[in-house]
Design a protein around this motif. Structure first.
Motif, PDB file in Angstrom:
ATOM      1  N   ALA A 176       0.853  -1.223   0.169  1.00 26.28           N
ATOM      2  CA  ALA A 176       0.077   0.117  -0.023  1.00 26.28           C
ATOM      3  C   ALA A 176       0.986   1.343   0.026  1.00 26.28           C
ATOM      4  N   ILE A 177       0.883   2.016  -1.029  1.00 24.39           N
ATOM      5  CA  ILE A 177       1.759   3.103  -1.285  1.00 24.39           C
ATOM      6  C   ILE A 177       1.200   4.456  -1.222  1.00 24.39           C
ATOM      7  N   PRO A 178       1.844   5.120  -0.247  1.00 27.92           N
ATOM      8  CA  PRO A 178       1.006   6.461  -0.044  1.00 27.92           C
ATOM      9  C   PRO A 178       1.179   7.501  -1.325  1.00 27.92           C
ATOM     10  N   ARG A 179       0.449   8.567  -1.407  1.00 26.82           N
ATOM     11  CA  ARG A 179       0.432   9.585  -2.182  1.00 26.82           C
ATOM     12  C   ARG A 179       1.990  10.155  -1.959  1.00 26.82           C
ATOM     13  N   ASP A 180       2.624  10.445  -3.196  1.00 26.62           N
ATOM     14  CA  ASP A 180       3.940  10.725  -3.034  1.00 26.62           C
ATOM     15  C   ASP A 180       4.297  11.426  -4.675  1.00 26.62           C
ATOM     16  N   GLY A 181       4.333  12.790  -4.451  1.00 29.16           N
ATOM     17  CA  GLY A 181       4.466  13.456  -5.748  1.00 29.16           C
ATOM     18  C   GLY A 181       5.854  13.642  -6.248  1.00 29.16           C
ATOM     19  N   THR A 182       6.849  13.344  -5.333  1.00 35.54           N
ATOM     20  CA  THR A 182       8.239  13.308  -5.816  1.00 35.54           C
ATOM     21  C   THR A 182       8.785  12.160  -6.535  1.00 35.54           C
ATOM     22  N   VAL A 183       7.958  11.128  -6.463  1.00 38.63           N
ATOM     23  CA  VAL A 183       8.510   9.938  -7.338  1.00 38.63           C
ATOM     24  C   VAL A 183       7.928  10.172  -8.812  1.00 38.63           C
ATOM     25  N   THR A 184       7.263  11.241  -9.010  1.00 38.18           N
ATOM     26  CA  THR A 184       6.800  11.052 -10.675  1.00 38.18           C
ATOM     27  C   THR A 184       8.029  11.467 -11.654  1.00 38.18           C
ATOM     28  N   LEU A 185       8.076  10.683 -12.709  1.00 41.32           N
ATOM     29  CA  LEU A 185       8.997  11.085 -13.730  1.00 41.32           C
ATOM     30  C   LEU A 185       8.459  11.972 -14.617  1.00 41.32           C
ATOM     31  N   GLY A 210      13.287   2.953  -1.894  1.00 43.47           N
ATOM     32  CA  GLY A 210      12.892   2.933  -0.283  1.00 43.47           C
ATOM     33  C   GLY A 210      11.533   3.066  -0.332  1.00 43.47           C
ATOM     34  N   LEU A 211      10.869   3.477  -1.238  1.00 44.28           N
ATOM     35  CA  LEU A 211       9.387   3.529  -1.170  1.00 44.28           C
ATOM     36  C   LEU A 211       8.903   2.186  -1.213  1.00 44.28           C
ATOM     37  N   ALA A 212       9.366   1.265  -2.002  1.00 43.45           N
ATOM     38  CA  ALA A 212       8.946  -0.251  -2.264  1.00 43.45           C
ATOM     39  C   ALA A 212       9.344  -0.868  -0.934  1.00 43.45           C
ATOM     40  N   GLN A 213      10.734  -0.771  -0.204  1.00 43.26           N
ATOM     41  CA  GLN A 213      10.911  -1.425   0.720  1.00 43.26           C
ATOM     42  C   GLN A 213      10.195  -1.363   1.996  1.00 43.26           C
ATOM     43  N   ALA A 214       9.635   0.082   2.115  1.00 44.84           N
ATOM     44  CA  ALA A 214       8.880   0.627   3.279  1.00 44.84           C
ATOM     45  C   ALA A 214       7.427   0.192   2.934  1.00 44.84           C
ATOM     46  N   HIS A 215       6.806   0.128   1.919  1.00 46.49           N
ATOM     47  CA  HIS A 215       5.408  -0.054   1.565  1.00 46.49           C
ATOM     48  C   HIS A 215       4.847  -1.242   1.184  1.00 46.49           C
ATOM     49  N   ILE A 216       5.967  -2.263   0.422  1.00 50.18           N
ATOM     50  CA  ILE A 216       5.589  -3.399   0.025  1.00 50.18           C
ATOM     51  C   ILE A 216       6.202  -4.485   0.634  1.00 50.18           C
ATOM     52  N   ASP A 217       5.249  -5.640   0.948  1.00 49.56           N
ATOM     53  CA  ASP A 217       6.062  -6.817   1.461  1.00 49.56           C
ATOM     54  C   ASP A 217       6.866  -7.706   0.332  1.00 49.56           C
ATOM     55  N   LEU A 218       7.964  -7.080   0.172  1.00 50.01           N
ATOM     56  CA  LEU A 218       8.773  -7.654  -1.005  1.00 50.01           C
ATOM     57  C   LEU A 218       8.781  -9.421  -0.858  1.00 50.01           C
ATOM     58  N   ASP A 219       8.975  -9.970   0.235  1.00 51.18           N
ATOM     59  CA  ASP A 219       9.064 -11.195   0.319  1.00 51.18           C
ATOM     60  C   ASP A 219       7.770 -12.031  -0.039  1.00 51.18           C
ATOM     61  N   ALA A 220       6.607 -11.428   0.348  1.00 47.84           N
ATOM     62  CA  ALA A 220       5.304 -11.805  -0.135  1.00 47.84           C
ATOM     63  C   ALA A 220       5.241 -11.544  -1.514  1.00 47.84           C
TER      64      ALA A 220
END
Length: 435
Positions: A176-185, A210-220
């Motif tokens: 679940a990724i929060p709204r974050d305008g800083t990652v827009t390309l 960093g966003l993926a590590q914080a908000h996605i269960d990468l192992d799952a």
């Protein structure tokens, strides 16, 4: 080795952000990841390559025969731990016609038996997201939705409402990724600004990881993957235009498909890059010169002033060397190119047409083509598949012989297209593979 597809209900849901973040985060862990793009796209695979450290690749169920899709997918699996395929547009978006060859990422999911992770933009909704997931999960029994990543989450309450509703239908929410305008390309008229032009790409990948590590269960997420057997022996998608090919390669000429170039190498051809923007000419010991698409309309003044490049390509053709231009390359082969400001620049003049980016008209879609005579793209009567995506228009058609008989993706005739004059040929049509 396993694989999965990252898809979404529509464009703009955050697929590329999630894909790049996951790829960069897993690469940080030391996993050998190969990222692949579904459909005709030149820009995203360059970002995939930069994030993963491995060459980009396209898989296209419309333009590639099923056997070629199988072979390229299996080849992508060699010597890696994970293959991640990023879908284009919505998961089921393609063209109607032959079953399994619509160009949609769903075709790849069904043919390769790969699970789909659905990226869901839940801005403006909460529990209703579960109805969207249910619809996608039941739409095609051959396509399995294995997990969901929520995007643009406004709050913890927002996340819980959507997650609990989706979990109730038996599909796990793995992020679940929060709204974050800083990652827009940044974007321009054909999509994202190219990876090679991004001023701080490593830092951007760091933020995405960093966003993926914080908000996605990468192992799952990784555990959702299904086996994708590695294999050797990939057919050559397109015949090489020569034994030694001079390839224009810089930010003005960057739209060359990796699977095409690798196929030429497998067929024994040597590829020799040169940069028109650096005023370089094709090496004279080459027997073919390929001008791919890209953004020549943004660099028309520099190309017009690049005398060594212009005279070198003209001399190459005068000696009988094959010269072919795709899309942007086709524009540069003509007499003149009008830029966005309405200024006209002299081009190579090896074909008689003139084009304009000032008088813009969108041309977009899958294409089928049959060559009308022998040329750099193959013998007469060769059936090809590919696509068009450009905003330029032809302002002066010239009087060159046409190159191909063109049809749309469903086979509806579109007339003759492109041009050929002696050893020179070109068209707006981007080649992906033979029929």
């Amino acid at each position: 080795m396993s694989a999965f597809i990252i898809a979404a209900p529509r464009s703009g849901s955050g697929k590329t952000t999630v894909t790049l973040g996951v790829v960069a985060a897993l690469a940080r862990r030391g996993l050998r990841v190969r990222a692949v793009k579904s459909g005709p796209d030149y820009i995203d695979p360059a970002f995939h390559a930069a994030a993963s450290g491995r060459a980009g690749l396209n898989l296209d169920s419309f333009a590639m025969a099923p056997e070629l899709v199988d072979a390229l997918a299996g080849d992508a699996a060699r010597e890696v731990d994970l293959v991640i395929i990023e879908a284009a547009m919505g998961l089921f978006d393609g063209i109607s016609g032959e079953p399994g060859r619509s160009g949609a990422a769903a075709d790849l999911a069904a043919r390769l038996n790969l699970p789909v992770v659905l990226v869901l933009d839940i801005s403006g909704q909460s529990q209703s997201a579960a109805a969207v997931v249910r619809g996608f999960a039941s739409h095609d029994p051959g396509v399995r939705i294995a997990g969901v990543v929520l995007n643009k989450v406004a709050s913890e309450r927002h996340r819980l409402q959507a997650s609990e509703a989706i979990a109730a239908i038996g599909i796990p929410v793995v992020g679940a990724i929060p709204r974050d305008g800083t990652v827009t390309l940044p974007e321009r008229h054909l999509g994202l600004v190219q990876a090679a032009e991004h001023p701080a790409l490593a830092e951007h990948f760091g933020r995405l990881a960093g966003l993926a590590q914080a908000h996605i269960d990468l192992d799952a997420l990784v555990a959702l993957g299904a086996p994708l057997p590695a294999r050797d022996g990939v057919p050559v998608p397109l015949p090489p235009p020569g034994q030694r090919i001079a390839l224009a390669s810089d930010v003005a000429f960057s739209f060359a498909y990796p699977h095409v170039l690798e196929g030429w190498r497998r067929a024994g051809a040597e590829i020799v890059p040169f940069s028109p923007l650096a005023n370089e000419a094709p090496r004279p010991d080459c027997d073919a010169c390929w001008l791919p698409g890209g953004y020549p309309e943004l660099h028309a003044g520099r190309l017009a002033a690049a005398e060594r490049f212009r005279e070198g390509v003209r001399a190459f053709a005068a000696r009988g060397g094959m010269v072919h231009g795709e899309c942007g390359g086709f524009m540069v082969l003509g007499e003149a190119l009008e830029d966005a400001d309405g200024q006209t620049h002299e081009m190579l003049g090896l074909l008689g047409h003139a084009t304009s980016f000032h008088k813009r008209r969108l041309n977009l879609g899958y294409r089928r083509a049959v060559t009308l005579a022998a040329s750099g793209i193959g013998p007469a009567g060769l059936a090809l598949r590919g696509h068009e995506f450009h905003y330029a228009s032809v302002t002066e058609p010239g009087d060159d012989a046409p190159l191909v008989a063109l049809s749309d993706g469903q086979g509806k005739p579109m007339g003759e297209a492109g041009g050929r004059r002696g050893p020179v040929s070109g068209a707006f049509f981007h080649l992906i593979a033979t029929e």
